[in-house]
Motif scaffolding. Structure first.
Motif, short mmCIF file in Angstrom:
data_model
loop_
_atom_site.label_atom_id
_atom_site.label_comp_id
_atom_site.label_asym_id
_atom_site.label_seq_id
_atom_site.Cartn_x
_atom_site.Cartn_y
_atom_site.Cartn_z
N ARG A 182 -27.99 12.04 -28.12
CA ARG A 182 -27.49 13.14 -27.30
C ARG A 182 -27.75 14.47 -28.01
N ILE A 183 -28.12 15.50 -27.23
CA ILE A 183 -28.42 16.82 -27.76
C ILE A 183 -27.22 17.74 -27.58
N THR A 184 -26.90 18.53 -28.61
CA THR A 184 -25.85 19.54 -28.55
C THR A 184 -26.42 20.86 -29.06
N THR A 185 -26.06 21.99 -28.44
CA THR A 185 -26.55 23.29 -28.90
C THR A 185 -25.38 24.25 -29.08
N GLU A 186 -25.58 25.25 -29.93
CA GLU A 186 -24.57 26.26 -30.21
C GLU A 186 -25.29 27.48 -30.79
N VAL A 187 -24.79 28.69 -30.48
CA VAL A 187 -25.43 29.90 -30.98
C VAL A 187 -24.36 30.91 -31.38
N GLY A 188 -24.62 31.64 -32.46
CA GLY A 188 -23.69 32.65 -32.96
C GLY A 188 -24.43 33.65 -33.82
N ASN A 189 -23.68 34.52 -34.49
CA ASN A 189 -24.29 35.50 -35.39
C ASN A 189 -24.86 34.82 -36.62
N CYS A 190 -25.98 35.34 -37.12
CA CYS A 190 -26.57 34.79 -38.35
C CYS A 190 -25.80 35.33 -39.54
#
Length: 597
Positions: free
Chosen positions: A198-206
């Motif tokens: 299963r694929i999970t994604t997440e994005v935030g500040n570097c």
């Protein structure tokens, strides 16, 4: 009476004359030099006790055990050649026995001899790591696709820990950032339906470059209870060459494999193959219920000789195929320092050998041991070519983690040839960079090519990858400048550039079932809401990524420091039931101190 007195007077005169003559002769240098028989006249009467003759001198062949201390402090020049070190340090039992006084004073002389083996390799500076250049930023308009194989190995983390615990910083090429990240498990949701991944994604500040965004892609393989795992056909392939002698090598191998044996079921089977100057099967395939027999076979192993690793691999595959379990877990577990020096020993030769054997359906797990002469580059070659994984065992706790706590993930494959391809939207992404995975990069055409080998995922395994993204409109020194192209299709570019897709990117994944040759594709998009509501797992994993770039002194580390990585990791502890995350923070604190030196 007169005659008697006269005789005494004559004898006394003769005695005093004789004494005067002796004194004169010993003090006359000319006489002493020219007349050797008169240079020294022994006294007839002596009050001093008689001395025993001195023992014969043994200057040329004298052996003294303290030579071990000298070896530990050997100079750089002395340690530049492994062969030179071995020749200078080799001590034979026959030589010990020739000097009987030493043997009598040290009845355990053989123990002195065997204990020399481990330090002589531990202090060599002959480790080998593959060289690679860091991934750089790619322009999304020019290269919208990024393709790579998953990497479930975690050897780099425990190897790095070994360096730090010994008070030194690791070789830059010994640090593979993706393996540091994937050493830890993350709380990704379980797969649903028929797909084992299963694929999970997440994005935030570097965290090391605040003007950029950081994308996390997580994969989770289906977990399986130990009792539900299929029967296993194991072949323990053990390096028993001379370089494997010592407590951190063969002794640790025995202890490690005994932990695995303790968890075998009756339906599981184990055979043991060893190799040194020659190869052989020391235990035929034996039921897991006969644990004592397997342990005794392990305990009887001794180290010595050269390293015919290629021949050992061939024999192990032969025995694994002879005992093949249809629908089961057929796997070779190779325990070695990787120092192959007889027969097939080059990285290219070993890769070709493994690629031919992997078609048999037998998987390969590699456990690395030792230090000083550790050949990490060979381990990586074997693991990547052999449908397998690679772990470095620096202590018994690590062996317990790999072989007991993560048994399913390490030993039972649920998806093979797992590849990822990320398509970036040039309307949202100016440039991107994959953090780590330099040795796992694939051509974009390889994603749809089922003949191309890729990584495997075991039951319950998690895989994490980070992309640092420079959004459209952000000025960066990493994007560079190129003159506009003259012969491109401008209308098509404009039409593509004004796409209304809100996606930042799309993640595509291909995998095969363990016994299948045909892949299946999964695909999900990621939309960036430009917020920073990230999980504890995101914080911790990004702290590991930051630390990896700092310790490698990467040109892409940006504002990253040890202090920032420590603080960020502490915010991402989460549950940390095994204490691995807290151990990592302690390692970072130690590394910070070493870096100041």
């Amino acid at each position: 009476m007169k005659t008697y007195k006269t005789a005494i007077l004559i004898l006394s005169s003769m005695f005093f004359f004789s004494c005067g003559s002796n004194k004169t002769k010993t003090q006359d240098p000319e006489t002493a030099e020219n007349t050797s028989t008169e240079a020294y006249i022994p006294q007839e009467v002596s009050t001093e006790p008689e001395l025993s003759p001195p023992p014969p001198k043994m200057a040329e062949k004298q052996f003294t055990p303290p030579v071990v201390t000298k070896d530990l402090e050997a100079s750089d020049e002395y340690m530049s050649s492994q062969d030179e070190v071995l020749n200078k340090m080799q001590v034979s039992v026959a030589e010990l026995r020739e000097h009987k006084v030493i043997v009598e004073e040290r009845p355990m002389a053989d123990k002195v001899y065997t204990r020399v083996e481990s330090p002589r390799y531990d202090n060599l500076r002959n480790e080998e790591y593959s060289l690679f250049a860091e991934n750089k930023f790619r322009m999304a308009k020019e290269e919208p696709l990024s393709t790579f194989s998953v990497d479930v190995d975690a050897a780099s983390y425990s190897n790095m820990r070994r360096f730090i615990n010994r008070g030194t910083l690791p070789n830059r090429d010994a640090v593979r950032i993706e393996e540091l990240i994937n050493y830890f498990s993350y709380n990704y949701p379980e797969p649903t339906g028929n797909d084992p991944v299963r694929i999970t994604t997440e994005v935030g500040n570097c965290p090391w470059n605040s003007q950029n965004r950081l994308v996390r892609i997580g994969l989770k393989a289906r977990s399986m209870a130990g009792d539900n795992l299929p029967a296993s056909n194991f072949v323990f392939l053990i390096d028993v060459s001379g370089s494997m002698n010592g407590p951190t090598r063969l002794d640790l191998v025995k202890s490690s494999l005994k932990l695995l044996v303790n968890n075998l079921r009756e339906k599981d089977r184990v055979a043991i193959v060893v190799y040194a100057s020659a190869t052989g099967e020391v235990l035929p395939s034996t039921s897991g219920s006969n644990k004592q027999k397997i342990k005794e076979a392990l305990e009887n192993l001794k180290a010595g000789g050269s390293t015919a690793g290629g021949a050992g691999i061939q024999l192990a595959y032969k025995i694994a195929k002879q005992n093949y379990i249809q629908g089961g877990n057929n796997r070779i577990i190779l325990c070695t320092d990787g120092d192959f020096n007889v027969g097939v020993s080059s990285n290219e030769g070993l890769q070709k050998l493994i690629e031919e054997q992997r078609k048999s359906g037998v998987f390969l797990s590699i456990l690395g041991y030792g230090m000083g002469n550790y050949k990490d580059s060979k381990m990586q070659t074997l693991a990547q070519a052999g449908n397998g994984n690679h772990a470095y065992i620096d202590n018994l706790q690590e062996a317990n983690k790999v072989l007991v706590n993560e048994f399913g993930a390490t030993m039972y494959t649920v998806a093979k040839d797992v590849k990822l391809q990320i398509e970036f939207n040039p309307n949202k992404v100016q440039a991107y960079r994959l953090v780590g995975y330099e040795s796992r990069l694939l051509n974009k055409e390889d994603f749809n090519d089922d003949t191309k080998d890729a990584g495997e995922m075991g039951a319950g395994h998690t895989v994490t990858a980070f992309y640092e993204v420079i959004p459209v409109g952000v000025k960066s020194n990493f994007t560079g400048s190129v003159d506009p192209l003259k012969y491109q299709d401008e209308p098509k570019q404009t039409q593509f550039g004004t796409s209304l897709h809100p996606d930042l990117l799309t993640v595509k994944l291909r995998y095969k079932q363990p016994n299948s040759g045909t892949s299946k594709k999964l695909e999900i998009p990621l939309i960036d809401n430009n917020k920073d509501n990230v999980s504890n797992d995101f914080r911790f994993a990004s702290a590991v990524a930051m630390f990896g770039q700092v310790i490698k002194d990467s040109e892409y580390k940006g504002e990253g420091t040890y202090d920032k990585a420590i603080a960020l990791a502490q915010k991402g502890y989460g549950e940390d039931q095994q204490g691995y995350r807290r151990e990592f923070v302690r390692l970072m604190e130690t590394t910070k101190g070493l870096a100041k030196n």
